[in-house]
Design an enzyme around this catalytic site. Sequence first.
Site, PDB file in Angstrom:
ATOM      1  N   CYS A  17       0.960  -1.161   0.070  1.00 44.32           N
ATOM      2  CA  CYS A  17      -0.024   0.058  -0.083  1.00 44.32           C
ATOM      3  C   CYS A  17       0.851   1.214  -0.123  1.00 44.32           C
ATOM      4  O   CYS A  17       2.078   1.160   0.150  1.00 44.32           O
ATOM      5  CB  CYS A  17      -0.983   0.142   1.230  1.00 44.32           C
ATOM      6  N   HIS A  45       6.035  -6.621   7.596  1.00 45.81           N
ATOM      7  CA  HIS A  45       5.838  -7.835   7.965  1.00 45.81           C
ATOM      8  C   HIS A  45       6.054  -8.739   6.780  1.00 45.81           C
ATOM      9  O   HIS A  45       5.356  -9.472   6.264  1.00 45.81           O
ATOM     10  CB  HIS A  45       4.354  -8.202   8.281  1.00 45.81           C
ATOM     11  N   HIS A  80       3.675   1.729  10.715  1.00 50.21           N
ATOM     12  CA  HIS A  80       2.768   1.549  11.918  1.00 50.21           C
ATOM     13  C   HIS A  80       2.713   2.565  12.805  1.00 50.21           C
ATOM     14  O   HIS A  80       1.731   2.733  13.601  1.00 50.21           O
ATOM     15  CB  HIS A  80       3.259   0.240  12.602  1.00 50.21           C
ATOM     16  N   CYS A 102       2.789   6.017   8.568  1.00 55.41           N
ATOM     17  CA  CYS A 102       1.858   6.391   7.573  1.00 55.41           C
ATOM     18  C   CYS A 102       1.097   7.659   7.891  1.00 55.41           C
ATOM     19  O   CYS A 102       0.524   7.678   8.984  1.00 55.41           O
ATOM     20  CB  CYS A 102       1.018   5.070   7.143  1.00 55.41           C
ATOM     21  N   HIS A 130      -0.732  -5.534  18.595  1.00 51.80           N
ATOM     22  CA  HIS A 130      -0.261  -5.180  17.391  1.00 51.80           C
ATOM     23  C   HIS A 130       0.490  -3.898  17.385  1.00 51.80           C
ATOM     24  O   HIS A 130       0.051  -3.207  17.929  1.00 51.80           O
ATOM     25  CB  HIS A 130      -1.493  -5.134  16.148  1.00 51.80           C
ATOM     26  N   GLU A 132       0.870  -1.323  15.627  1.00 52.11           N
ATOM     27  CA  GLU A 132      -0.127  -0.003  15.083  1.00 52.11           C
ATOM     28  C   GLU A 132      -0.812   0.341  16.377  1.00 52.11           C
ATOM     29  O   GLU A 132      -0.670   1.457  16.775  1.00 52.11           O
ATOM     30  CB  GLU A 132      -0.653  -0.105  14.003  1.00 52.11           C
ATOM     31  N   SER A 226       1.999 -10.787   9.331  1.00 49.65           N
ATOM     32  CA  SER A 226       0.876  -9.592   8.893  1.00 49.65           C
ATOM     33  C   SER A 226      -0.546  -9.775   9.246  1.00 49.65           C
ATOM     34  O   SER A 226      -1.115 -10.761   8.965  1.00 49.65           O
ATOM     35  CB  SER A 226       1.274  -9.654   7.416  1.00 49.65           C
ATOM     36  N   ASN A 228      -3.012  -7.797   8.585  1.00 46.34           N
ATOM     37  CA  ASN A 228      -3.850  -7.404   7.225  1.00 46.34           C
ATOM     38  C   ASN A 228      -3.907  -8.810   6.431  1.00 46.34           C
ATOM     39  O   ASN A 228      -4.948  -8.941   5.844  1.00 46.34           O
ATOM     40  CB  ASN A 228      -3.498  -6.149   6.841  1.00 46.34           C
TER      41      ASN A 228
HETATM   42 FE1  SF4 Z   1      -0.849   1.298   4.287  1.00 46.78          FE
HETATM   43 FE2  SF4 Z   1      -1.728   1.242   6.845  1.00 46.78          FE
HETATM   44 FE3  SF4 Z   1      -1.116   3.471   5.711  1.00 46.78          FE
HETATM   45 FE4  SF4 Z   1      -3.480   2.235   5.052  1.00 46.78          FE
HETATM   46  S1  SF4 Z   1      -2.689   3.189   6.803  1.00 46.78           S
HETATM   47  S2  SF4 Z   1      -1.833   3.034   3.451  1.00 46.78           S
HETATM   48  S3  SF4 Z   1      -2.489   0.317   5.276  1.00 46.78           S
HETATM   49  S4  SF4 Z   1       0.261   1.766   5.986  1.00 46.78           S
END
Ligand code: SF4
Length: 288
Positions: A17, A45, A80, A102, A130, A132, A226, A228
């Site tokens: 992503c 991951h 994360h 992110c 987790h 995150e 992972s 997800n």
């Molecule tokens: Fe990727 Fe998480 Fe960012 Fe969504 S929030 S783009 S899954 S890293």
Amino acid sequence: MKKPHYQVITAESAGFCFGVQKAVDAVCKEIARGEKIHTYGPIIHNERVVSDFEKKGVRVVETPEEIDGLTGGTLVIRSHGVSKERFEQIQSSRVRCIDATCPFVKRIHRIVEEESAKGAQIVIIGNAGHPEVEGIMGWSSTPAAVIGKAEEAESYRGDPERPVCVVSQTTFQVEKFNELIAILQKRRYNMSIVNTICNATRERQEEARRIAKIADVMIVIGGRTSSNSAKLYEICRKECPNTFFIQTVEDLALELTGEEKVIGITAGASTPKNIIEEVQNHVRDGKF
Ligand code: SF4
């Protein structure tokens, strides 16, 4: 070569992503600069990517004590994110910090920090433990509750006098999120709900479901740790009982009946393109 008797459909949303790509790019850029480089936790991951980086000199730092022990170079915070305490520790350490959290995760940190400062009780819909989720918890000025299962939502008891602010782990399963929210709503808290599941996750899950619905065999490629990818597996499995979870092409061991019409492939956010292509090519060539 004999033409396979089935069609192979690979999800367009499979693989890195935007947030993961950004973090991986940050590490690659530092390697190219010849910096001494560290990441706080494995950058993604995916064992193959992490070990390739290790061979290029990237060291994984796991604990606050190790951060204190660093005397120079760069430390990359992965997508994360980290808790406020860890963030401040890294900022004031002797290393240069590259924050690859992110932006969608950053937004959750901001919401949690602001709402808890205003007196709200924080609830995170996500998987306890987790990274995150741990990071998000660490931006709340009061203890945050983590709810990942119906039983946990049923047993949640907040202070009825104070508002409740609910956010979610970015990669949580949409349907499950709605189910847990419905349970919490029965208690009539003064509750604000911010669905912070990111679009990349939503689209990936929806596309995986669509493909799994028509597939005779479904393959989910992802790292062992992972979350997800594990959720993608759960979603696909519901639609297609013949769903397989693999890490790389080496795990591919399909036994086909000859009746299959469609084989679907999807992959988690931390699966590199080359691994997806390898699997896709093997399936197309009937090599498994
Ligand atoms: Fe990727 Fe998480 Fe960012 Fe969504 S929030 S783009 S899954 S890293």
